[in-house]
Design an enzyme around this catalytic site. Structure first.
Site, PDB file in Angstrom:
ATOM      1  N   CYS A   1      37.284  31.151  37.769  1.00  0.00           N
ATOM      2  CA  CYS A   1      37.831  30.996  39.126  1.00  0.00           C
ATOM      3  C   CYS A   1      37.954  32.393  39.733  1.00  0.00           C
ATOM      4  CB  CYS A   1      39.151  30.235  39.118  1.00  0.00           C
ATOM      5  SG  CYS A   1      40.438  30.950  38.074  1.00  0.00           S
TER       6      CYS A   1
ATOM      7  N   ARG B   1      43.187  28.973  37.300  1.00  0.00           N
ATOM      8  CA  ARG B   1      42.703  27.635  37.640  1.00  0.00           C
ATOM      9  C   ARG B   1      41.632  27.205  36.635  1.00  0.00           C
ATOM     10  NH1 ARG B   1      41.163  28.622  43.850  1.00  0.00           N
ATOM     11  NH2 ARG B   1      40.849  30.736  43.040  1.00  0.00           N
TER      12      ARG B   1
END
Lengths: 286, 102
Positions: free
Chosen positions: A239, A244
């Site tokens: 990410c 994430r």
């Protein structure tokens, strides 16, 4: 949850409430911004793990070194046999990152609260402002498991290979190169925008339902399989700073049971600043 | 931008009228992306920009965000003048700035 490849790594909010006083269990709230979350109220008995201070190396850009992990566990009164239950702010991103680092240091029994802080509060479960204290414990961790992590040279090496899939879990705008340096996150900017060549875009949130719990296994299989992210391939998730993507790493590794999944935590904040690496810009597929 | 509304001002009201500026912030979609500040941080900043007596009307569809706003307001002795479901069912919290900043 029972259809997941490893359902034992997820607990429900109800399970967590039933184990608030279980001495074999340590509930940890992993926050990016404790002043907006833990400090305002948390699951009774939960200890704070501050992502910036506790999970990162104090000086260089890196995850916490093994000795720091051992000290953290010792401070939390956890031994290698303790069941660590993680949840946190920002939709469990940083709890997933902590899960990944705790697995790197070999902690056997780590679990995520399905739905996390958001679901706990939504359901009106008890909240406390009391800070728990624990008797210090001795914790000895093995060497880091390098098999869970990818570095920039690893990613460069697999570009164009069909037996690998790169999964960019950022928003379509980041993937397409419309956002390079969000002004809110000054340390996460990049000189270049776009994505790593060959990466498919499957934003992290596509793996969860409205209440932040994970989608059923069939939906997850369809989501990733439709873009060629299948168990026959090795998968690298990334990410911007790796939080994430650790959420997606968790999904692919534990809910779908893919055998080889790594998190490239250098992510776009490294790749987008690196000299000489190729960058692709195109419309997001999903 | 905020709206200006006239309301009775000062303790006991009387004939004095003051102008209250009402600012609105909608937390729907907050924390879906990793490109914006968190929900409470957005409220903090909006509140800090208020003038004395101004109000901040917060729409918080997510219970976690409403909880954070209430707890932060309580810790900082910020007056919450309204707290309940708004016309669309989402929680609506109205904060009043006494000194302009928390």
């Amino acid at each position: 949850m029972s259809d997941y490849a490893h359902p034992e790594v997820l607990v429900t909010t109800a399970w967590a409430e039933d184990h608030l006083n279980d001495p074999a269990v340590r509930i940890l709230e992993v926050d990016y911004d404790p002043s907006s979350a833990y400090e305002l109220g948390h699951i009774p008995g939960a200890a704070l793990v501050d992502w910036k201070k506790d999970i990162n190396h104090a000086t260089r850009r890196d995850i916490l070194p093994r000795e720091q992990f051992e000290r953290l566990m010792g401070r939390l009164g956890a031994t290698p046999d303790t069941t660590l239950i993680l949840y946190g702010d920002m939709r469990n991103w940083f709890a997933a990152f902590a899960f990944w680092t705790f697995k790197i240091y070999g902690h056997e029994d780590v679990r995520l609260i399905n739905g996390g802080r958001r679901k706990w509060i939504e359901e009106g479960r008890p909240i406390s402002e009391e800070i728990p204290s624990f008797s210090a414990a001795q914790y000895s961790a093995p060497e880091a498991n390098g098999g869970l992590r990818s570095f920039l040279p690893d990613v460069r090496q697999i570009l164009g290979r069909d037996d690998f899939r790169l999964v960019d879990v950022r928003s379509p705008a980041e993937y397409k190169g419309e956002i390079a340096a969000p002004p809110e996150y000054a340390t996460e900017g990049a000189q270049r925008s776009g994505h790593i060549p060959g990466a498919v875009n499957i934003p992290w949130a596509q793996a969860i339902l409205e209440d932040d719990t994970f989608k059923p296994v069939e939906q997850l299989r369809e989501l990733y399989g439709a873009q060629g992210v299948t168990p026959e391939r090795s998968v690298i998730a990334y990410c911007r700073i790796g939080e994430r993507s650790s959420h997606t790493w968790f999904v692919l590794t534990y809910l779908l049971g893919y055998p080889v999944v790594t998190n490239y935590d250098g992510s776009w904040s490294e790749w987008g600043n690196a000299v000489g690496v190729p960058v692709e810009k195109e419309a997001a597929i999903s | 931008m905020g709206q200006r509304r006239r309301r009775a001002g000062g303790e006991g009201g009387g004939n004095l009228l003051s102008t209250t500026r009402i600012h609105s912030i909608d937390l729907s979609g907050a924390e879906d992306l990793c490109t914006e500040p968190g929900a409470l941080e957005r409220v903090r900043r909006a509140y800090a920009a208020l003038g004395p007596g101004d109000r901040l009307d917060v729409r918080a569809p997510v219970a976690e965000h409403a909880f954070a706003v209430r707890a932060w307001a309580r810790k900082n002795a910020i007056r919450v003048v309204e707290d309940g479901p708004g016309p669309d069912g989402a929680t609506r919290l109205v904060l009043e700035a006494v000194h302009g900043q928390a």
